[in-house]
Write an enzyme that holds these catalytic residues in place. Structure first.
Site, PDB file in Angstrom:
ATOM      1  N   ASP A  63       0.881  -1.229  -0.043  1.00 28.11           N
ATOM      2  CA  ASP A  63      -0.033  -0.174  -0.023  1.00 28.11           C
ATOM      3  C   ASP A  63       0.893   1.346   0.116  1.00 28.11           C
ATOM      4  O   ASP A  63       0.500   2.373   0.048  1.00 28.11           O
ATOM      5  CB  ASP A  63      -1.132  -0.051   1.318  1.00 28.11           C
ATOM      6  CG  ASP A  63      -0.520   0.016   2.548  1.00 28.11           C
ATOM      7  OD1 ASP A  63       0.901  -0.199   2.479  1.00 28.11           O
ATOM      8  OD2 ASP A  63      -1.068   0.005   3.594  1.00 28.11           O
ATOM      9  N   SER A  64       2.184   1.052  -0.011  1.00 30.59           N
ATOM     10  CA  SER A  64       3.201   2.133  -0.120  1.00 30.59           C
ATOM     11  C   SER A  64       2.700   2.989  -1.772  1.00 30.59           C
ATOM     12  O   SER A  64       3.349   3.884  -1.799  1.00 30.59           O
ATOM     13  CB  SER A  64       4.592   1.882  -0.216  1.00 30.59           C
ATOM     14  OG  SER A  64       4.882   0.480  -0.960  1.00 30.59           O
ATOM     15  N   ASP A 102      -0.979  -6.097  -0.121  1.00 29.15           N
ATOM     16  CA  ASP A 102      -1.466  -5.471   1.089  1.00 29.15           C
ATOM     17  C   ASP A 102      -2.898  -5.225   1.036  1.00 29.15           C
ATOM     18  O   ASP A 102      -3.767  -4.777   0.220  1.00 29.15           O
ATOM     19  CB  ASP A 102      -0.896  -3.845   1.044  1.00 29.15           C
ATOM     20  CG  ASP A 102       0.451  -3.978   2.246  1.00 29.15           C
ATOM     21  OD1 ASP A 102       0.499  -4.989   2.772  1.00 29.15           O
ATOM     22  OD2 ASP A 102       1.100  -3.193   1.944  1.00 29.15           O
ATOM     23  N   LYS A 132      -1.461  -9.487   2.699  1.00 31.79           N
ATOM     24  CA  LYS A 132      -0.493  -8.828   3.929  1.00 31.79           C
ATOM     25  C   LYS A 132      -1.524  -8.095   4.655  1.00 31.79           C
ATOM     26  O   LYS A 132      -2.031  -7.154   4.193  1.00 31.79           O
ATOM     27  CB  LYS A 132       0.867  -8.198   3.480  1.00 31.79           C
ATOM     28  CG  LYS A 132       1.625  -7.620   4.645  1.00 31.79           C
ATOM     29  CD  LYS A 132       3.002  -7.305   4.548  1.00 31.79           C
ATOM     30  CE  LYS A 132       3.218  -6.134   3.808  1.00 31.79           C
ATOM     31  NZ  LYS A 132       2.595  -4.671   4.387  1.00 31.79           N
ATOM     32  N   GLU A 134      -1.384  -5.829   8.531  1.00 32.15           N
ATOM     33  CA  GLU A 134      -0.661  -4.863   9.462  1.00 32.15           C
ATOM     34  C   GLU A 134      -1.072  -5.123  10.970  1.00 32.15           C
ATOM     35  O   GLU A 134      -2.331  -5.253  11.163  1.00 32.15           O
ATOM     36  CB  GLU A 134      -0.484  -3.435   9.644  1.00 32.15           C
ATOM     37  CG  GLU A 134       0.356  -3.207   8.114  1.00 32.15           C
ATOM     38  CD  GLU A 134       0.709  -1.682   7.856  1.00 32.15           C
ATOM     39  OE1 GLU A 134       0.280  -0.909   8.911  1.00 32.15           O
ATOM     40  OE2 GLU A 134       1.166  -1.314   6.813  1.00 32.15           O
ATOM     41  N   GLU A 201       9.443  -4.470  10.419  1.00 32.28           N
ATOM     42  CA  GLU A 201       9.621  -3.377   9.777  1.00 32.28           C
ATOM     43  C   GLU A 201      10.159  -2.160  10.786  1.00 32.28           C
ATOM     44  O   GLU A 201       9.655  -2.004  11.934  1.00 32.28           O
ATOM     45  CB  GLU A 201       8.438  -2.474   8.946  1.00 32.28           C
ATOM     46  CG  GLU A 201       9.060  -1.207   8.530  1.00 32.28           C
ATOM     47  CD  GLU A 201       7.980  -0.458   7.438  1.00 32.28           C
ATOM     48  OE1 GLU A 201       7.153  -1.247   7.020  1.00 32.28           O
ATOM     49  OE2 GLU A 201       8.307   0.739   7.233  1.00 32.28           O
TER      50      GLU A 201
HETATM   51  O1  KIV Z   1       3.579  -1.226   1.609  1.00 31.61           O
HETATM   52  C1  KIV Z   1       4.802  -1.801   1.616  1.00 31.61           C
HETATM   53  O2  KIV Z   1       5.549  -1.480   0.496  1.00 31.61           O
HETATM   54  C2  KIV Z   1       5.145  -2.409   2.715  1.00 31.61           C
HETATM   55  C3  KIV Z   1       6.527  -2.576   2.696  1.00 31.61           C
HETATM   56  C4  KIV Z   1       7.551  -1.364   3.047  1.00 31.61           C
HETATM   57  C5  KIV Z   1       7.030  -3.814   3.571  1.00 31.61           C
HETATM   58  O3  KIV Z   1       4.421  -2.652   3.367  1.00 31.61           O
END
Ligand code: KIV
Length: 286
Positions: A63-64, A102, A132, A134, A201
């Site tokens: 989600d970056s 994510d 993924k 969090e 992280e």
């Molecule tokens: O969103 C993302 O890119 C991430 C990585 C930094 C692990 O969660």
């Protein structure tokens, strides 16, 4: 390992042919605990996925992408629709790496049922292998709920960017004894709930090593430790697309500088009427 490229005449773009590659699986990733380190990078587009695929064990549609692709101030405004569109593009562009997507902020924390609805939609619309999410102890029930229903889950503990407002920033975590103990408990809870792997992280290095020893699944570090079972970076960060990055980023390239130089040359040639040159224009039929 190599991918064969063919020219798609309808789009004039090269598309890799799927034949030479067999995609890795989630169980194959879990089996790498304590073995050859796992290589993971983020990818958000089909073309980047094509370029990274043969070098990586996993591609993360993180989600970056909120900051990297959309110029948003954090990951919080990212939507399920964005994740599905970019996730499907990355799956189309890859044939070898396991693709993980994510779950965005607000799409899974409400209940295990909400998480299942989002995760199953994401997997159905993209063809990715897993999701993924969090969070630590509080998300363990959700991880178990998804895992028991056939959805592979990668955890994410330590610095969790979706909690930026609660954490007060993106600083390294685990410096106090209480925070250290909580993050270990978070990692254990997620692993015991069935996560096939987890990202750790932005934690102090000894804590990262302790987590690697404490859990049975592969730990993928980012701002963690070389002792992790694998590493992940945001692709645009490691390619040097941004002037400012976190301390834990190693820049392997200076793409921002190279793009700027190339565009400066192009602009100069356009203004001097040097582009297009004789090679770039069409001659009339003889
Ligand atoms: O969103 C993302 O890119 C991430 C990585 C930094 C692990 O969660």
């Amino acid at each position: 390992m190599s991918t064969t490229f063919t020219l798609d005449t309808s789009t004039s773009r090269a598309h890799p042919t799927p034949a030479p590659m067999k995609r890795l699986t989630v169980p194959a990733i879990t089996a790498r605990k304590g073995k050859e380190p796992l290589v993971m990078l983020t990818a958000y587009t089909a073309r980047m996925a094509q370029l990274l695929d043969s070098h990586c064990d996993m591609l993360l549609v993180g989600d970056s992408l909120g900051q990297v692709i959309y110029g948003l101030p954090s990951t919080l405004p990212v939507t399920v629709e964005m994740m599905c569109a970019h996730g499907a593009a990355v799956v189309r562009g890859s044939y070898h790496a396991v693709v993980i997507i994510d779950l965005p902020f607000g799409s899974y924390e409400g209940s295990p049922e909400q998480a299942f609805a989002t995760a199953s939609r994401v997997l159905a619309e993209t063809g990715a292998a897993g999701v993924k999410l969090e969070g630590g102890e509080t998300m363990a029930e959700t991880v178990a709920f998804l895992t028991r229903r056939g959805i592979p889950v990668m955890g994410h503990v330590g610095l969790t960017p979706q909690a930026v407002n609660a954490l007060g920033g993106y600083g390294a975590r685990g410096r106090s004894n209480a925070e250290h103990a909580q993050i270990i408990d978070d990692a254990r809870a997620i692993a015991e709930a069935g996560a096939f792997s987890m990202v750790v992280e932005g934690v102090v290095e000894p804590l990262a090593r302790e987590i690697v020893a404490a859990v049975g699944c592969p730990v993928i570090g980012i701002g963690a430790s070389a002792e992790c079972d694998g590493q992940v970076l945001v692709i645009d960060d490691m390619l040097g697309m941004f002037e400012r990055t976190a301390r834990f980023v190693k820049r392997y390239e200076d793409f921002a500088g190279r793009i700027s130089a190339a565009v400066e040359t192009y602009a100069g040639e356009v203004r001097a009427r040097e582009f297009p040159g004789p090679e770039q224009v069409y001659a009339p039929k003889p």
